[in-house]
Design an enzyme around this catalytic site. Structure first.
Site, PDB file in Angstrom:
ATOM      1  N   HIS A  65      11.048 -19.625 -35.578  1.00  0.00           N
ATOM      2  CA  HIS A  65      12.255 -20.555 -35.070  1.00  0.00           C
ATOM      3  C   HIS A  65      13.434 -20.084 -35.978  1.00  0.00           C
ATOM      4  O   HIS A  65      14.526 -19.807 -35.740  1.00  0.00           O
ATOM      5  CB  HIS A  65      12.055 -21.745 -34.807  1.00  0.00           C
ATOM      6  CG  HIS A  65      13.260 -22.438 -33.952  1.00  0.00           C
ATOM      7  ND1 HIS A  65      13.846 -23.438 -34.562  1.00  0.00           N
ATOM      8  CD2 HIS A  65      13.802 -22.460 -32.975  1.00  0.00           C
ATOM      9  CE1 HIS A  65      14.924 -23.835 -34.006  1.00  0.00           C
ATOM     10  NE2 HIS A  65      14.848 -23.500 -32.765  1.00  0.00           N
ATOM     11  N   ASP A 116      15.081 -21.849 -29.125  1.00  0.00           N
ATOM     12  CA  ASP A 116      14.550 -23.159 -29.066  1.00  0.00           C
ATOM     13  C   ASP A 116      13.526 -23.186 -27.925  1.00  0.00           C
ATOM     14  O   ASP A 116      12.406 -23.820 -28.053  1.00  0.00           O
ATOM     15  CB  ASP A 116      15.787 -24.041 -28.549  1.00  0.00           C
ATOM     16  CG  ASP A 116      16.810 -24.419 -29.588  1.00  0.00           C
ATOM     17  OD1 ASP A 116      16.423 -23.825 -30.896  1.00  0.00           O
ATOM     18  OD2 ASP A 116      17.422 -24.943 -29.592  1.00  0.00           O
TER      19      ASP A 116
END
Length: 142
Positions: A65, A116
């Site tokens: 991420h 996300d």
């Protein structure tokens, strides 16, 4: 006016808008979870910063991420302060654990939404190991 929270808000710093959306995505894929509490200080990469070798699969999700956010910051179209990953809002839907980023998002919002989304789905697929929460960052994340 004074606002008082019974949920321990003094522990949780104010979060930028996109991080709140990321929090909601995790809640979608892991119903009943408390992402701001559970993931803000997990392993070497979940939360602020990140260095060293991820301690487990969940920490690898967080590193990926972080790496995804780093890619968006390198895109010249997304370099303005309004487009940085931590504040850029995007549109998405959640239905029974399935996340869909809206086709109406602009290029920067779409990229951030997909970062996300990928991370939230990754979190849902790997175990949460309590022993890797609030680890000794200095000794274990080199």
């Amino acid at each position: 006016a004074v606002c008082v929270s019974l949920l321990g808000a003094s522990i949780i710093p104010p979060q930028p808008l996109d991080l709140l959306q990321f929090n909601e995505m995790i809640e979608c894929t892991i119903p009943g979870s408390f992402p701001l509490l559970d993931y803000m200080d997990y392993g070497c990469y979940c939360g602020t910063g990140g260095r060293g070798t991820p301690v487990d699969a969940l920490d690898r999700c967080c590193k990926e991420h972080d790496d995804c956010y780093a890619q968006i910051k390198e895109n010249p179209k997304c370099s303005s302060l309004l487009n940085v990953p931590y504040v850029k809002q995007y549109s998405y839907t959640c239905s029974e654990g399935n996340l869909t980023c809206s086709a109406d998002n602009d290029e920067c919002a779409a990229f951030i939404c997909n970062c996300d989304r990928t991370a939230a789905l990754c979190f849902a697929e790997v175990p949460y190991k309590r022993r890797n929460f609030r680890i000794d960052y200095k000794s274990r994340c080199q």
